[in-house]
Write a protein that holds these residues in place. Structure first.
Motif, PDB file in Angstrom:
ATOM      1  N   VAL A  21       0.835  -1.208   0.000  1.00 44.63           N
ATOM      2  CA  VAL A  21       0.000   0.000   0.000  1.00 44.63           C
ATOM      3  C   VAL A  21       0.869   1.258   0.000  1.00 44.63           C
ATOM      4  CG1 VAL A  21      -1.936  -1.150   1.144  1.00 44.63           C
ATOM      5  CG2 VAL A  21      -0.252   0.086   2.546  1.00 44.63           C
ATOM      6  N   THR A  22       2.093   1.132   0.501  1.00 49.03           N
ATOM      7  CA  THR A  22       3.000   2.281   0.514  1.00 49.03           C
ATOM      8  C   THR A  22       3.656   2.485  -0.849  1.00 49.03           C
ATOM      9  OG1 THR A  22       3.475   1.809   2.836  1.00 49.03           O
ATOM     10  CG2 THR A  22       4.951   3.322   1.728  1.00 49.03           C
ATOM     11  N   LEU A  23       3.966   1.374  -1.518  1.00 53.71           N
ATOM     12  CA  LEU A  23       4.619   1.430  -2.836  1.00 53.71           C
ATOM     13  C   LEU A  23       3.840   0.516  -3.790  1.00 53.71           C
ATOM     14  CD1 LEU A  23       7.115   2.725  -4.200  1.00 53.71           C
ATOM     15  CD2 LEU A  23       8.376   0.632  -3.663  1.00 53.71           C
ATOM     16  N   PRO A  24       2.726   1.005  -4.337  1.00 59.57           N
ATOM     17  CA  PRO A  24       1.829   0.163  -5.138  1.00 59.57           C
ATOM     18  C   PRO A  24       2.483  -0.500  -6.347  1.00 59.57           C
ATOM     19  CG  PRO A  24       0.732   2.203  -4.525  1.00 59.57           C
ATOM     20  CD  PRO A  24       2.173   2.345  -4.124  1.00 59.57           C
ATOM     21  N   GLU A  25       3.609   0.019  -6.825  1.00 57.14           N
ATOM     22  CA  GLU A  25       4.253  -0.632  -7.973  1.00 57.14           C
ATOM     23  C   GLU A  25       4.706  -2.051  -7.634  1.00 57.14           C
ATOM     24  OE1 GLU A  25       8.783   0.942  -8.107  1.00 57.14           O
ATOM     25  OE2 GLU A  25       7.270   2.531  -8.083  1.00 57.14           O
ATOM     26  N   LEU A  26       4.814  -2.346  -6.341  1.00 54.93           N
ATOM     27  CA  LEU A  26       5.182  -3.706  -5.918  1.00 54.93           C
ATOM     28  C   LEU A  26       4.058  -4.703  -6.125  1.00 54.93           C
ATOM     29  CD1 LEU A  26       7.121  -2.949  -2.592  1.00 54.93           C
ATOM     30  CD2 LEU A  26       8.093  -3.604  -4.806  1.00 54.93           C
ATOM     31  N   LEU A  27       2.866  -4.220  -6.482  1.00 54.90           N
ATOM     32  CA  LEU A  27       1.757  -5.135  -6.763  1.00 54.90           C
ATOM     33  C   LEU A  27       2.081  -6.057  -7.938  1.00 54.90           C
ATOM     34  CD1 LEU A  27      -1.213  -2.646  -6.278  1.00 54.90           C
ATOM     35  CD2 LEU A  27      -0.858  -4.757  -4.971  1.00 54.90           C
ATOM     36  N   ASN A  28       3.033  -5.659  -8.760  1.00 55.20           N
ATOM     37  CA  ASN A  28       3.445  -6.489  -9.901  1.00 55.20           C
ATOM     38  C   ASN A  28       4.626  -7.400  -9.567  1.00 55.20           C
ATOM     39  OD1 ASN A  28       1.507  -5.276 -11.631  1.00 55.20           O
ATOM     40  ND2 ASN A  28       2.869  -3.495 -11.867  1.00 55.20           N
ATOM     41  N   ASP A  29       5.094  -7.338  -8.318  1.00 54.38           N
ATOM     42  CA  ASP A  29       6.265  -8.122  -7.916  1.00 54.38           C
ATOM     43  C   ASP A  29       5.837  -9.557  -7.571  1.00 54.38           C
ATOM     44  OD1 ASP A  29       8.479  -9.250  -6.481  1.00 54.38           O
ATOM     45  OD2 ASP A  29       9.197  -7.221  -6.057  1.00 54.38           O
ATOM     46  N   PRO A  30       6.388 -10.563  -8.240  1.00 53.37           N
ATOM     47  CA  PRO A  30       5.977 -11.961  -8.002  1.00 53.37           C
ATOM     48  C   PRO A  30       6.371 -12.488  -6.627  1.00 53.37           C
ATOM     49  CG  PRO A  30       7.871 -11.865  -9.486  1.00 53.37           C
ATOM     50  CD  PRO A  30       7.408 -10.461  -9.308  1.00 53.37           C
ATOM     51  N   ARG A  31       7.200 -11.753  -5.885  1.00 57.06           N
ATOM     52  CA  ARG A  31       7.606 -12.223  -4.553  1.00 57.06           C
ATOM     53  C   ARG A  31       6.474 -12.130  -3.534  1.00 57.06           C
ATOM     54  NH1 ARG A  31      12.685  -8.515  -3.410  1.00 57.06           N
ATOM     55  NH2 ARG A  31      11.209  -7.041  -4.335  1.00 57.06           N
ATOM     56  N   PHE A  32       5.446 -11.342  -3.838  1.00 58.17           N
ATOM     57  CA  PHE A  32       4.360 -11.143  -2.875  1.00 58.17           C
ATOM     58  C   PHE A  32       3.201 -12.087  -3.188  1.00 58.17           C
ATOM     59  CE2 PHE A  32       6.803  -7.286  -2.698  1.00 58.17           C
ATOM     60  CZ  PHE A  32       6.785  -6.941  -1.352  1.00 58.17           C
ATOM     61  N   PRO A  33       2.662 -12.780  -2.189  1.00 59.42           N
ATOM     62  CA  PRO A  33       1.558 -13.718  -2.405  1.00 59.42           C
ATOM     63  C   PRO A  33       0.293 -13.006  -2.893  1.00 59.42           C
ATOM     64  CG  PRO A  33       2.590 -14.071  -0.259  1.00 59.42           C
ATOM     65  CD  PRO A  33       3.140 -12.782  -0.793  1.00 59.42           C
ATOM     66  N   ASP A  34      -0.561 -13.766  -3.551  1.00 60.25           N
ATOM     67  CA  ASP A  34      -1.781 -13.185  -4.125  1.00 60.25           C
ATOM     68  C   ASP A  34      -2.717 -12.620  -3.058  1.00 60.25           C
ATOM     69  OD1 ASP A  34      -0.932 -13.756  -6.667  1.00 60.25           O
ATOM     70  OD2 ASP A  34      -2.075 -15.621  -6.852  1.00 60.25           O
ATOM     71  N   ASP A  35      -2.815 -13.288  -1.881  1.00 62.08           N
ATOM     72  CA  ASP A  35      -3.738 -12.775  -0.858  1.00 62.08           C
ATOM     73  C   ASP A  35      -3.230 -11.454  -0.269  1.00 62.08           C
ATOM     74  OD1 ASP A  35      -1.626 -14.166   0.324  1.00 62.08           O
ATOM     75  OD2 ASP A  35      -2.816 -14.877   2.012  1.00 62.08           O
TER      76      ASP A  35
END
Length: 518
Positions: free
Chosen positions: A113-127
């Motif tokens: 939520v602080t750096l929304p561009e990380l929403l495309n980062d595969p390291r973060f789980p879908d949930d």
């Protein structure tokens, strides 16, 4: 630049054994500022003309002992030789400062939520990504840098209501949920509604003794009257109806009793109230027309095998009319529990059965603060809407959550058993929360020495402990204690190895203290 310096701290005994701190302020130089012509100008705000209620406020958890602890830390950094190498701050429930690790799930959501561009980062789980998207969708402009509605982001208020329904099996209206920058802000927002003279008397608020100093400090700030009722130490800090009746009866000559504060699980005492005890309190509050403040921020911290958390709302609802129609404000925070996110300042209040006009005034009042911190709201969202079975983050989340609570359970037992093994100490079972409140039997000479210093004996003990061992606790005088008894509050938060070393130091110091004043 001229200024003022705090030059003396003076402890005096206050009501119910509470230590009061008066600050003596002297001026450096003339204490005046210079204008363009070189003439001095007097201060427009002085101790004599400032708000008198601020001057009588006290907050022992961050009082003179903590100031001295900070000075000692600086002395150690500058090479001073002490009989210890570090200060152990067991005075405050600051989980992460004492070594607790953040929950991966919660911090991942905050990162997105602080750096929304990380929403495309595969390291973060879908949930995690899904939770972050929901929060960002509730923010104006899709940014946590924007203001929210004063009571908080609607979707997070709805999540909090769903959390309460799941916990209690009782409906919760999301419009009764108010998010705040920590439970302290939520408590003060509701408490100040009661600041009104009725029948020519100021409002009285019943608070447990020992109590968390937020309440006595806020009551002083709002010029209310504190009505102390003693918890029963011999019955593991339970609450007796006779004591409630006694304290209320005595207070009616001095104030108009309007509210009662219950801290469950207890701070500083670590007790967990039984359902029977809660029903007794509710019936008493109903008969006396008292507004209930249910401080339930430690609801996840239950350690004793036979203890169980019961929310006041659930018990009131199940008791039926008239109790289910009583006014109640309950408080929950992400600072405590297994989360320990003190610095993020995320919390909620649920206000139940308020008069609609009064509720409108409450909403107007909090609107003056614009909105609570949005990152705190996001953290609370993770607490009330955690990973569910089958989601990618669930297994790690449960492993970390259970790991924290299991370790706290171990440390609660360690603290209780250690203090009960030291001569002159007795410590009730730490059933929940994050603290122990042991009682000390102090030698007569120590009590006399404290009186000569115009200190409560528990305060003198705490200062000597700090100077000798580097351990910073809070004297019982700062929470209130029965006359002639001496306690202190310590957290159970130091990690197990450090806690064990701290308790060993404590034992050694206490035996030396007894010998010194024998």
């Amino acid at each position: 630049m001229n200024g003022t310096r705090l030059v003396r701290l003076k402890d005096v005994l206050g009501r119910m054994g509470a230590s009061r701190v008066s600050w003596s302020v002297t001026s450096i130089g003339k204490g005046s500022s210079r204008n363009m012509s070189g003439d001095s100008c007097e201060k427009c705000l002085t101790l004599d003309n400032m708000n008198p209620h601020i001057k009588v406020m006290e907050y022992a958890v961050r009082g003179p002992l903590v100031i001295r602890a900070g000075e000692i830390e600086n002395e150690l950094k500058n090479g001073a030789q002490k009989p210890f190498k570090e200060v152990i701050k067991a005075n405050i429930g600051d989980c992460h400062a004492m070594g607790q690790k953040p929950l991966t799930f919660l911090r991942q959501v905050l990162a997105l939520v602080t750096l929304p561009e990380l929403l495309n980062d595969p390291r973060f789980p879908d949930d995690v990504k899904e939770r972050a998207k929901i929060i960002l969708a509730g923010c104006r402009g899709g940014s946590v840098g924007s203001y929210t509605d004063s009571p908080g982001i609607e979707v997070i208020r709805r999540q909090a209501a769903a959390y309460i329904e799941e916990r209690d099996g009782v409906p919760s209206n999301w419009q009764d949920i108010i998010l705040s920058a920590g439970a302290s802000d939520g408590i003060k927002s509701v408490l100040k509604l009661l600041k009104a003279r009725v029948g020519g008397q100021k409002a009285g608020i019943m608070i447990p003794i020992p109590q968390y100093p937020l309440y006595s400090a806020s009551i002083a700030e709002f010029n209310l009257h504190a009505i102390g009722y003693y918890l029963n130490e011999e019955k593991n800090w339970s609450l007796d109806l006779d004591e409630l009746v006694r304290s209320l009866k005595e207070a009616k000559d001095h104030c108009n009793p309007r509210g009662i504060v219950i801290i469950n699980p207890g701070n500083p005492t670590g007790q967990v109230l039984t359902r029977e005890n809660i029903e007794t309190i509710i019936k008493f509050a109903c008969e006396e027309k008292l507004f209930i403040f249910a401080d339930e921020v430690y609801q996840h911290n239950i350690y004793a095998p036979n203890s169980k958390f019961h929310s006041f709302k659930k018990v009131m609802s199940e008791m039926g009319a008239p109790y289910c129609n009583m006014e109640l404000a309950s408080f929950m925070s992400c600072s405590k529990g297994y989360m320990g996110e003190c610095g993020l300042r995320g919390a909620y209040s649920e206000v139940v059965n308020l008069d609609p006009d009064v509720k409108a005034m409450l909403m107007k009042s909090i609107s003056a603060m614009l909105c609570p911190t949005v990152l705190g709201q996001a953290a609370l969202s993770c607490v009330v809407n955690p990973p569910r079975p089958g989601e990618p983050s669930y297994e790690l989340y449960m492993e970390e959550r259970c790991g924290v609570l299991d370790s706290l359970k171990l440390r609660a037992k360690m603290v209780e058993e250690t203090f009960n093994s030291i001569p002159g100490f007795s410590c009730q079972v730490v059933q929940g929360a994050m603290y122990a409140f042991p009682k000390m039997e102090l030698p007569a000479k120590a009590i006399e020495a404290a009186k000569a210093k115009k200190q409560d004996p528990s305060t003198m003990y705490a200062f000597e402990l700090l100077e000798s061992t580097g351990i910073c606790i809070v004297p019982g005088a700062g929470f209130g204690q029965k006359a002639g008894t001496y306690h202190f509050r310590t957290t159970i938060l130091p990690q197990p190895d450090k806690l064990r070393a701290m308790l060993d130091k404590f034992r050694e110091f206490h035996l030396t203290f007894l010998q010194k004043y024998s």
